[in-house]
Scaffold this motif. Structure first.
Motif, PDB file in Angstrom:
ATOM      1  N   GLU A   1     -19.366 -71.826 -31.333  1.00 19.37           N
ATOM      2  CA  GLU A   1     -17.922 -71.739 -31.497  1.00 19.37           C
ATOM      3  C   GLU A   1     -17.186 -71.661 -30.164  1.00 19.37           C
ATOM      4  O   GLU A   1     -15.960 -71.812 -30.114  1.00 19.37           O
TER       5      GLU A   1
ATOM      6  N   PRO B   1     -12.837 -68.107 -30.156  1.00 17.77           N
ATOM      7  CA  PRO B   1     -12.721 -67.530 -31.503  1.00 17.77           C
ATOM      8  C   PRO B   1     -11.808 -66.311 -31.609  1.00 17.77           C
ATOM      9  O   PRO B   1     -11.012 -66.209 -32.540  1.00 17.77           O
TER      10      PRO B   1
ATOM     11  N   VAL C   1      -0.741 -66.806 -33.445  1.00 18.39           N
ATOM     12  CA  VAL C   1       0.022 -67.086 -34.659  1.00 18.39           C
ATOM     13  C   VAL C   1       1.488 -66.704 -34.428  1.00 18.39           C
ATOM     14  O   VAL C   1       1.793 -65.586 -33.993  1.00 18.39           O
TER      15      VAL C   1
ATOM     16  N   CYS D   1      -8.764 -72.863 -27.975  1.00 22.05           N
ATOM     17  CA  CYS D   1      -8.897 -71.401 -28.090  1.00 22.05           C
ATOM     18  C   CYS D   1     -10.358 -71.006 -28.194  1.00 22.05           C
ATOM     19  O   CYS D   1     -11.221 -71.798 -28.615  1.00 22.05           O
TER      20      CYS D   1
ATOM     21  N   GLU E   1      -9.243 -65.476 -29.970  1.00 23.61           N
ATOM     22  CA  GLU E   1      -7.847 -65.686 -29.588  1.00 23.61           C
ATOM     23  C   GLU E   1      -6.982 -66.226 -30.727  1.00 23.61           C
ATOM     24  O   GLU E   1      -5.757 -66.102 -30.671  1.00 23.61           O
ATOM     25  N   LYS E   2      -7.586 -66.833 -31.721  1.00 25.34           N
ATOM     26  CA  LYS E   2      -6.818 -67.592 -32.711  1.00 25.34           C
ATOM     27  C   LYS E   2      -5.765 -66.741 -33.405  1.00 25.34           C
ATOM     28  O   LYS E   2      -4.639 -67.184 -33.643  1.00 25.34           O
ATOM     29  N   LYS E   3      -6.108 -65.531 -33.700  1.00 28.58           N
ATOM     30  CA  LYS E   3      -5.153 -64.661 -34.404  1.00 28.58           C
ATOM     31  C   LYS E   3      -4.011 -64.215 -33.490  1.00 28.58           C
ATOM     32  O   LYS E   3      -2.929 -63.856 -33.960  1.00 28.58           O
ATOM     33  N   ASP E   4      -4.236 -64.266 -32.165  1.00 24.68           N
ATOM     34  CA  ASP E   4      -3.204 -63.809 -31.234  1.00 24.68           C
ATOM     35  C   ASP E   4      -2.092 -64.836 -31.033  1.00 24.68           C
ATOM     36  O   ASP E   4      -1.022 -64.500 -30.522  1.00 24.68           O
TER      37      ASP E   4
ATOM     38  N   CYS F   1      -1.310 -74.950 -22.548  1.00 29.76           N
ATOM     39  CA  CYS F   1      -2.032 -76.049 -23.199  1.00 29.76           C
ATOM     40  C   CYS F   1      -2.529 -77.062 -22.167  1.00 29.76           C
ATOM     41  O   CYS F   1      -3.674 -77.534 -22.236  1.00 29.76           O
TER      42      CYS F   1
ATOM     43  N   THR G   1       5.871 -72.762 -29.744  1.00 32.43           N
ATOM     44  CA  THR G   1       5.064 -73.851 -29.189  1.00 32.43           C
ATOM     45  C   THR G   1       5.881 -74.803 -28.331  1.00 32.43           C
ATOM     46  O   THR G   1       5.316 -75.740 -27.752  1.00 32.43           O
TER      47      THR G   1
ATOM     48  N   ASP H   1     -15.453 -75.312 -26.978  1.00 29.83           N
ATOM     49  CA  ASP H   1     -14.237 -75.797 -26.322  1.00 29.83           C
ATOM     50  C   ASP H   1     -13.979 -75.050 -25.010  1.00 29.83           C
ATOM     51  O   ASP H   1     -13.397 -75.605 -24.081  1.00 29.83           O
TER      52      ASP H   1
END
Length: 884
Positions: A67, A181, A188, A179, A183-186, A201, A192, A70
């Motif tokens: 995971e 794993p 939301v 991201c 970080e994804k919730k941070d 990005c 953008t 990236d």
């Protein structure tokens, strides 16, 4: 990511990760036969290109680590090879279904996959397929390597398309935010469209493209992308990904500077076409390593496929010093994130491998120390063993041998942790053996008979106890006996009285089931443990007359006649030689020596003695004697040895040597020499035993002397003596020792005063001394009258030197078992002063660059001397005479 890869090294960043796994019931031997062949195809040259593709194979890889692909693309599983057995066509559908299920585990990241089927023949096997290869058996699979090469080429095609796709300008398209794993919730609900978000990005994507370029063999391009990513990510304080960009920059630079690799693998890894020839002359140039980015070179989304303009503006890849600085910076950023512990740990390991090549041990130890304290999740026992073993290996690589031994010992103890249901005592024992060199410990008792003790005795004893215990748990009592015997022999001086009792009792318990022998013990790893003779404990030699001393007394008011007094023994056959003695009335304690000859080897126990008093024969057992603290004495009888007797050309010394180390002196000789004189000592070595003398070692040491010696005091050529060996019983060999004395008499105040009374200015240095001192001005230049010089001979300015010559010798059956004898000769040398310089002056010469040195030479001896100097005539000096 929770499972660290301790074998990671910087060059792994340029590899594609391929997992090779078995499916179904595949014999382990067959699987690893194929896995080994697959692993040989670790790099291929890309067709129509100068690029080289590197592959990293693993037969086990945690899916959760995938995971993080990236974040660092070399962590992404891009290829999957399945090996399976299938013997009939009806099993084929189920086998193929298992293949698809296995692909789903790594599905999102796979570029391509292959299935190797062994044992299936017939119609199914004859159908042409690109993703499946059929082989009749594991012995008939000649095309495995060719199939792997084709598979890698297919991986490259996908890799190249992804690289071009990510790097191609797509004006108007938003760059996705890569991201990890956690970080994804941070992210939301973030805006953008903000500039900060877009830079984040752009920076992450630029770093990602750098990874893809490095994997695709484009080292130059990867450097540019990493530099730009560092600038972008630093501007938005995206520390985790900034650390990854810096680490990528370090990896690319390491690959450039060290094409042979840093992982210690055999064979150099040199990527053709991926070097930087134009920059080769500047590869070690220090300085700032940032990139000057022209804003016009970036498109609206921050990514430009054409990096040629940036390459011109980019400075060289990092120099060796800068690589380490950037590693430190990257690790400091990783340490801000609790979930990046594995990344931080692996970065430390990579930096250590680089520093090991740079031979910077202290800096490497700082990285390792940091790695030790990185907290990961709760590790399994197997993972702990691996972690400590790798730490040990890395400390060994940087020369920290004792630290390496410490962690290897921790790994050994982890093999038998209480939480393990089946402790691995063999693995524990093997790891403990590997720690021995780090603690200056060997298992050969001969190494402990040479000079002073090396290492920490307390730690060494602890390690030996652990070897004993591990041997017992392995079910090898002979090994336990050997290690315990070694402990008792080599560490006796460091054991307390209680410890001596405990070790002896344990040894007796072990030997009651498995007696100790004098045979070599060969371990499965090929290591041979030599026998351990107890040379520090009471031993007798087979065939020699041996003694036991008793303290007896006569309680009678009259003289007591004792007949036929001898030793009572059990064990080895023993010839007792009875004695007769008369004890004075009420004698008090009286020493009696009883002798005998052991006839063969083994252990003998002295149980008591027998007597004949008043015509009554008595057997006196020590156990039954009141007030006696011992109940017998066990003595080891070793194989026969030769016996050496020495005589010399010098007279015996009236002086008793008292060596500080407690050496026993067999005999002492003395000699008187003048300072600077050399005399030869002739020593005759006579073999008075019954066995041939085969081996001789001679050492010397000076004792009880505060005098500074110049040059070699004692010298010899042992080869001349050894040429007369083996020395048969009754034969004599000659050993010559040269005695040469060079001392400094310049600080003899009494002598200076005595000579000054005669009106002489003294420098006080002997002719042989290499030093000079400030000369006093001459008080009275009157010549010395020879008739008055008798006073000089009365001076008792004598210095003393004492030395011990130690003869270590062996032969016969005892030599074959590693036993030897010691014999010491004491040497007492009295040194008298010889020649002094009493006055030094100079006269001008014809050249201003030269002068004449004038020396007044004084003969302090009672003999006529000749003084020789280079390019001068010999000068004859009578006793007490001084001449210029």
């Amino acid at each position: 990511m929770s499972v660290p890869d301790y074998m990671q090294c910087a060059e792994d960043h340029q590899t594609l990760l391929v997992v090779v796994q078995p499916v179904g019931i595949v014999p382990e031997e067959n699987f690893f036969r194929i896995y080994k062949r697959i692993s040989t195809v670790s790099q291929i040259n890309v067709r129509d290109s100068q690029r080289v593709l590197y592959i990293r194979y693993r037969h086990h890889y945690p899916p959760e680590n995938n995971e993080w692909g990236d974040f660092q693309t070399h962590r992404k599983v891009v290829g999957l090879i399945i090996i399976t057995d299938c013997s009939s066509a009806k099993d084929w559908p189920q086998t193929f279904e298992k293949f698809h299920l296995q692909k789903e585990i790594y599905g999102p990241t796979l570029y391509d996959s292959r299935l190797f089927v062994f044992g299936l023949q017939g119609e199914v096997a004859e159908q042409p397929r690109t993703d499946v290869a059929f082989y009749p058996s594991y012995d008939e699979c000649e095309t495995v390597e060719k199939r792997i090469e084709d598979f890698i080429e297919s991986l490259f095609i996908v890799l190249e398309s992804k690289r071009l796709d990510r790097a191609t300008d797509k004006s108007g398209d938003k760059i996705p935010l890569l991201c990890v794993p956690f970080e994804k919730k941070d992210f939301v609900g973030l805006d953008t469209d903000s500039r900060h978000y877009k830079k984040r990005c752009q920076g992450r994507m630029r770093k990602h493209v750098g990874d893809l370029c490095l994997q695709a063999g484009m080292l130059q391009d990867s450097l540019v992308h990493y530099h730009m990513a560092v600038e972008l990510l630093r501007s938005v304080n995206d520390f985790l990904w900034l650390g990854a960009a810096l680490e990528g920059l370090c990896s690319a630079s390491v690959i450039y500077h060290y094409p042979g690799g840093t992982g210690g693998k055999a064979g150099a890894r040199r990527a053709q076409g991926s070097s930087l020839p134009a920059e080769a002359g500047n590869r070690h140039r220090p300085g700032a390593q940032e990139v000057l980015i022209d804003p016009g070179a970036l498109t609206s989304n921050g990514i430009n496929a054409d990096t040629s303009a940036e390459i011109g503006r980019a400075k060289n890849c990092l120099g060796p010093e800068d690589i380490i600085d950037k590693y430190k910076e990257a690790i400091s950023y990783y340490s801000k994130y609790k979930n990046a512990g594995v990344i931080e740990l692996e970065a430390c390991v990579k930096a250590v491998r680089v520093l090991a090549i740079q031979k910077k041990s202290m800096e490497a130890s700082e990285f390792l120390q940091n790695a030790v304290y990185i907290n990961l999740r709760q590790l399994s026992e197997e993972e702990k063993i691996q972690r400590y073993s790798i730490l040990s290996e890395l400390y060994e690589r940087i020369g920290f041998h004792r630290k390496s031994a410490f962690f290897k010992r921790v790994a050994a103890m982890q093999c038998v942790a209480p939480s393990i249901s089946e402790p691995g005592w063999r693995a524990c024992y093997k790891l403990l053996l590997e720690t021995l060199p780090g603690y200056s410990l060997s298992l050969d008792p001969k190494d402990f008979s040479k000079g002073t003790h090396k290492g920490w005795a307390a730690v060494q004893m602890r390690l030996l106890h652990e070897l004993v215990y591990a041997s017992r748990r392995m079910g090898n009592p002979a090994l336990s006996v050997r290690h315990l015997s070694f402990l008792l022999q080599t560490m006796l001086d460091f054991l307390s009285d209680q410890e001596k009792k405990d070790v002896t009792q344990s040894l007796e318990n072990y030997t009651s089931k498995c007696p100790g022998t004098m045979e070599f013990i060969t371990l499965p790893e090929g290591l041979r443990l030599p026998p351990v003779p107890f040379t520090k404990l009471p031993i007798w030699v087979q065939g020699d007359v041996c003694e036991v001393q008793l303290m007896v007394y006569n309680p009678m008011p009259f003289e007591l006649r004792v007949e036929n007094m001898g030793l009572l023994t059990t064990g080895v056959e023993f010839e007792s030689l009875p004695a007769a003695l008369s004890l004075p009335a009420e004698s008090g304690l009286y020493p009696v020596t009883l002798v005998g000859v052991p006839q063969n080897t083994g252990q003998i126990t002295i149980n008591g003695y027998h007597t004949s008093v008043f015509g009554v024969f008595s057997d006196c057992i020590l156990d039954n004697l009141p007030g006696l603290k011992t109940n017998g004495c066990a003595v080891e009888v070793i194989p026969a040895l030769p016996r050496l007797q020495i005589s010399t050309s010098l007279p015996r010394s009236a002086h008793t040597l008292q060596p500080s180390s407690g050496d026993e002196i067999s005999t002492s000789v003395s000699v008187q020499l003048y300072n600077g004189e050399t005399q030869q000592l002739v020593i005759k070595l006579e073999n008075i035993g019954t066995e041939p003398l085969e081996k001789l070692e001679v050492t010397a040491k000076t004792v009880n002397s505060k005098e500074k010696l110049y040059g070699e005091f004692l010298s010899w050529k042992l080869e001349d003596t050894l040429s007369q060996f083996p020395l048969k019983p009754g034969k004599i060999a000659t050993f010559n020792v040269n005695i040469k004395v060079k001392l400094d008499f310049s600080c003899q105040e009494n002598l200076l005063q005595d000579l000054s009374d005669d009106g002489i200015s003294i420098s006080g240095l002997p002719l042989s001394s290499p030093f000079r001192q400030i000369v006093k001005p001459r008080v009275d230049s009157k010549p010395i009258n020879p008739t008055e010089s008798g006073k000089v001979g009365d001076f008792s300015h004598v210095k003393t030197l004492e030395a011990i010559l130690n003869f270590k010798y062996s032969g016969g059956p005892g030599h074959a078992d590693g036993y030897y004898r010691n014999l010491s000769l004491g040497l007492h040398v009295e040194v008298e002063p010889s020649v002094f310089f009493t006055h030094v002056s100079t006269l001008p010469a014809t050249s201003t660059r030269q002068c004449h040195l004038l020396l007044d030479v004084f003969n302090s001896t009672e003999h006529e001397l000749t003084v020789s100097a280079k390019n001068n005539e010999d000068l004859v000096l009578h006793a007490g005479e001084c001449q210029r």
